[in-house]
Design a protein around this motif. Structure first.
Motif, PDB file in Angstrom:
ATOM      1  N   UNK A 187     -24.372  46.799 -91.523  1.00  0.00           N
ATOM      2  CA  UNK A 187     -23.128  47.031 -92.269  1.00  0.00           C
ATOM      3  C   UNK A 187     -22.843  48.472 -92.421  1.00  0.00           C
ATOM      4  N   UNK A 188     -23.835  49.297 -92.746  1.00  0.00           N
ATOM      5  CA  UNK A 188     -23.692  50.633 -93.021  1.00  0.00           C
ATOM      6  C   UNK A 188     -23.000  51.551 -91.948  1.00  0.00           C
ATOM      7  N   UNK A 189     -23.061  50.949 -90.757  1.00  0.00           N
ATOM      8  CA  UNK A 189     -22.384  51.694 -89.347  1.00  0.00           C
ATOM      9  C   UNK A 189     -20.913  51.827 -89.887  1.00  0.00           C
ATOM     10  N   UNK A 190     -20.275  50.600 -90.508  1.00  0.00           N
ATOM     11  CA  UNK A 190     -18.942  50.352 -90.646  1.00  0.00           C
ATOM     12  C   UNK A 190     -18.407  50.656 -92.041  1.00  0.00           C
ATOM     13  N   UNK A 191     -19.340  50.817 -92.936  1.00  0.00           N
ATOM     14  CA  UNK A 191     -18.649  50.972 -94.368  1.00  0.00           C
ATOM     15  C   UNK A 191     -19.841  51.898 -95.133  1.00  0.00           C
ATOM     16  N   UNK A 192     -19.324  52.678 -96.210  1.00  0.00           N
ATOM     17  CA  UNK A 192     -20.097  53.354 -97.007  1.00  0.00           C
ATOM     18  C   UNK A 192     -20.320  54.636 -96.394  1.00  0.00           C
ATOM     19  N   UNK A 193     -21.092  55.456 -97.228  1.00  0.00           N
ATOM     20  CA  UNK A 193     -21.412  57.010 -96.701  1.00  0.00           C
ATOM     21  C   UNK A 193     -22.304  57.199 -95.794  1.00  0.00           C
ATOM     22  N   UNK A 194     -22.304  57.999 -94.742  1.00  0.00           N
ATOM     23  CA  UNK A 194     -23.174  58.332 -93.833  1.00  0.00           C
ATOM     24  C   UNK A 194     -24.746  58.594 -94.684  1.00  0.00           C
ATOM     25  N   UNK A 195     -25.696  58.199 -93.843  1.00  0.00           N
ATOM     26  CA  UNK A 195     -26.913  58.312 -94.489  1.00  0.00           C
ATOM     27  C   UNK A 195     -27.401  59.803 -94.477  1.00  0.00           C
ATOM     28  N   UNK A 196     -27.939  60.302 -95.326  1.00  0.00           N
ATOM     29  CA  UNK A 196     -28.747  61.435 -95.500  1.00  0.00           C
ATOM     30  C   UNK A 196     -30.025  61.543 -96.132  1.00  0.00           C
ATOM     31  N   UNK A 197     -30.568  62.494 -95.850  1.00  0.00           N
ATOM     32  CA  UNK A 197     -32.033  62.543 -96.536  1.00  0.00           C
ATOM     33  C   UNK A 197     -32.157  63.532 -97.663  1.00  0.00           C
ATOM     34  N   UNK A 198     -32.511  62.771 -98.721  1.00  0.00           N
ATOM     35  CA  UNK A 198     -32.684  63.901-100.043  1.00  0.00           C
ATOM     36  C   UNK A 198     -34.106  63.675-100.370  1.00  0.00           C
ATOM     37  N   UNK A 199     -34.748  64.920-100.886  1.00  0.00           N
ATOM     38  CA  UNK A 199     -35.959  64.793-101.384  1.00  0.00           C
ATOM     39  C   UNK A 199     -36.137  64.622-102.871  1.00  0.00           C
ATOM     40  N   UNK A 200     -36.820  63.605-103.164  1.00  0.00           N
ATOM     41  CA  UNK A 200     -37.082  63.709-104.898  1.00  0.00           C
ATOM     42  C   UNK A 200     -38.709  63.743-105.145  1.00  0.00           C
ATOM     43  N   UNK A 201     -38.881  64.330-106.322  1.00  0.00           N
ATOM     44  CA  UNK A 201     -40.109  64.586-106.748  1.00  0.00           C
ATOM     45  C   UNK A 201     -40.299  63.686-107.977  1.00  0.00           C
ATOM     46  N   UNK A 202     -41.227  62.758-107.921  1.00  0.00           N
ATOM     47  CA  UNK A 202     -41.299  61.457-108.588  1.00  0.00           C
ATOM     48  C   UNK A 202     -42.656  61.412-109.152  1.00  0.00           C
ATOM     49  N   UNK A 203     -42.798  61.281-110.422  1.00  0.00           N
ATOM     50  CA  UNK A 203     -44.179  61.049-111.099  1.00  0.00           C
ATOM     51  C   UNK A 203     -44.278  59.790-111.065  1.00  0.00           C
ATOM     52  N   UNK A 204     -45.785  59.245-110.985  1.00  0.00           N
ATOM     53  CA  UNK A 204     -46.046  58.068-111.063  1.00  0.00           C
ATOM     54  C   UNK A 204     -45.415  57.290-112.163  1.00  0.00           C
ATOM     55  N   UNK A 205     -44.918  56.081-112.127  1.00  0.00           N
ATOM     56  CA  UNK A 205     -44.439  55.410-113.175  1.00  0.00           C
ATOM     57  C   UNK A 205     -42.728  55.689-113.224  1.00  0.00           C
ATOM     58  N   UNK A 206     -42.231  56.613-112.641  1.00  0.00           N
ATOM     59  CA  UNK A 206     -40.717  57.069-112.680  1.00  0.00           C
ATOM     60  C   UNK A 206     -40.223  55.860-111.957  1.00  0.00           C
ATOM     61  N   UNK A 207     -38.747  55.756-112.366  1.00  0.00           N
ATOM     62  CA  UNK A 207     -37.909  54.827-111.478  1.00  0.00           C
ATOM     63  C   UNK A 207     -36.642  55.760-111.289  1.00  0.00           C
TER      64      UNK A 207
END
Length: 256
Positions: free
Chosen positions: A19-39
């Motif tokens: 579906x994403x090929x026709x609607x929505x934003x183009x996929x990008x790569x974002x880095x996230x630093x996430x502690x164990x337990x975070x959401x």
């Protein structure tokens, strides 16, 4: 049952790719630093909530069409994240740097004070130590009144009371910027009557700190609405004192 759920999520993700090929934003790569337990909330990927969880990283359905990533296993993991906002599907590829060295944030309790990180900047360079102390005295007074009130038994009741108390101060003030930038500080909310949602978030955060809660400032230093996120009664929730004159608090995603 859990395997079936994982298969379902993978199938859903595959369909979203198509579906994403026709609607929505183009996929990008974002880095996230996430502690164990975070959401990480995928309907706002810049927002990271604290939550305890010991299972592997998984996509969890928080509500129809809205997903979150729970970071619970150390390591670097690529996740194709999908969320549906106003009927439109958005796709983002996240590189999660999940670290296990930090101590997971504990659920807050009215009986136990949780150390607050030094990342919160309640006051700017225009606020003197004396002025900060004046604002802190009010925040402490509010916190003490709430914590000593036997009618407030749950975290949610206490946090709602705090949000309401700060909102009453905000109701007396003037919404908008001032030359001293008091508007973005607890001093502006409690003392001078200059405020915006940045100031009410920090003023409420100061009260929450003295009550023993650790919190996060949503959209800090951005031209967006700002509020507090914290753990209440073992659940992720929100609190906002910019809702005048009552303030608002609740469990789950803020329906702003």
């Amino acid at each position: 049952m859990k395997n079936l759920k994982n298969i379902f999520v993978l199938i859903l993700a595959f369909l979203c790719v198509i579906i994403n090929h026709t609607i929505g934003n183009a996929a990008g790569i974002e880095e996230k630093y996430c502690k164990v337990g975070a959401v990480i909330s995928l309907n706002n990927p810049n927002t990271i909530y604290n939550a305890d969880n010991k299972e592997i990283v998984e996509l969890i359905e928080k509500e129809p069409g809205i997903f979150a990533i729970r970071c619970v296993k150390p390591g670097d993991v690529y996740i194709d994240a999908f969320t549906k906002i106003n009927g439109q599907i958005f796709h983002k590829r996240l590189l999660l740097h999940i670290t296990g060295n930090e101590t997971p944030v504990k659920n807050t309790s009215s009986q136990k004070k949780v150390a607050l990180s030094d990342n919160h900047q309640y006051y700017n360079e225009n606020i003197t130590a004396e002025q900060a102390a004046q604002a802190d005295a009010i925040a402490k007074s509010i916190a003490n009144q709430i914590m000593n009130n036997p009618n407030y038994k749950t975290d949610l009741q206490k946090v709602q009371a705090a949000a309401g108390a700060v909102a009453k101060y905000a109701a007396k003030g003037k919404y908008g910027a001032d030359s001293n930038k008091y508007y973005r500080t607890p001093y502006g909310v409690f003392i001078t009557g200059n405020l915006t949602c940045a100031g009410t978030a920090r003023a409420l955060g100061r009260v929450l700190y003295f009550m023993g809660y650790e919190w996060q400032h949503v959209n800090e230093n951005e031209w967006k609405h700002q509020w507090c996120v914290l753990t209440m009664d073992g659940k992720i929730g929100y609190a906002d004192s910019a809702v005048i004159p009552t303030g608002v608090a609740g469990y789950g995603e803020y329906p702003y």
